[in-house]
Design a protein around this motif. Structure first.
Motif, PDB file in Angstrom:
ATOM      1  N   TYR A  80       0.844  -1.188   0.000  1.00  0.00           N
ATOM      2  CA  TYR A  80       0.000   0.000   0.000  1.00  0.00           C
ATOM      3  C   TYR A  80       0.885   1.246   0.000  1.00  0.00           C
ATOM      4  O   TYR A  80       1.887   1.301   0.692  1.00  0.00           O
ATOM      5  N   ASP A 130     -15.827   2.127   0.304  1.00  0.00           N
ATOM      6  CA  ASP A 130     -15.018   3.338   0.219  1.00  0.00           C
ATOM      7  C   ASP A 130     -14.069   3.367   1.405  1.00  0.00           C
ATOM      8  O   ASP A 130     -14.452   3.730   2.520  1.00  0.00           O
ATOM      9  N   ASP A 132     -11.645   5.297   1.908  1.00  0.00           N
ATOM     10  CA  ASP A 132     -11.244   6.651   2.274  1.00  0.00           C
ATOM     11  C   ASP A 132     -12.327   7.389   3.058  1.00  0.00           C
ATOM     12  O   ASP A 132     -12.091   8.477   3.572  1.00  0.00           O
ATOM     13  N   THR A 154     -14.505   1.820  -8.293  1.00  0.00           N
ATOM     14  CA  THR A 154     -13.055   1.956  -8.272  1.00  0.00           C
ATOM     15  C   THR A 154     -12.439   1.091  -9.362  1.00  0.00           C
ATOM     16  O   THR A 154     -12.979   0.035  -9.698  1.00  0.00           O
TER      17      THR A 154
END
Length: 171
Positions: A80, A130, A132, A154
């Motif tokens: 990541y 999501d 975020d 996405t």
């Protein structure tokens, strides 16, 4: 990989994408061993494509998939926060430029399949949580209909890359 001539009917050489096929095989083995997702799902396909691209573009699979150095490299590349998509684009561009400079009139089948996998990962969008989004506060819990939280569309690589990373970690 170019096999010996198969010119029995005057058709020329048959080009077999062995490097890509090997990368897909290793990616599939890593994902199946991790048993993270059923192989029939789009998420699994995204993970296999992301891992296969990482394996293929990182160079020769010397030492095989169980080589500690290779696994550490793949784990690092899929982590990541890395610029994995930029790395993929740069590597694909470099390989295409090398093929062009070599002056080959026939396209490299490995490169064709890698490019197709990357296009699929970029162009395919999947509905996913999501990550975020802010989580619920104590004062405002998620309604029963939104127990999983908000979802967004996405690109497939954004789901496949973490899945591949986790599969490498579990191997």
């Amino acid at each position: 990989m170019r096999p010996d001539s198969t010119d029995s009917a005057g058709g020329g050489d048959l080009l077999v994408p062995m490097a890509w096929m090997y990368a897909e095989y290793v990616a599939d083995e890593l994902l199946r061993t991790g048993d993270l997702m059923p192989p029939t799902t789009l998420e699994y396909r995204a993970g296999r494509h992301a891992l296969a691209l990482t394996i293929f573009l990182s160079g020769s699979p010397a030492g095989g998939p169980r080589s500690g150095a290779r696994m550490a490299e793949w784990h690092s590349l899929t982590a990541y926060g890395t610029s994995w998509p930029e790395w993929v684009c740069a590597r694909l561009d470099r390989l295409e430029a090398l093929a062009f400079e070599a002056g080959g009139t026939v396209r490299d089948p490995d490169l064709e399949l890698a490019g197709a996998a990357w296009r699929w990962l970029e162009e395919t969008e999947m509905l996913a949580p999501d990550l975020d989004a802010m989580g619920p506060t104590r004062e405002a819990p998620c309604p029963a209909a939104e127990e999983e939280g908000p979802k967004v569309w996405t690109p497939a690589w954004q789901l496949g890359l973490p899945l591949g990373h986790l599969a490498i970690h579990l191997f």
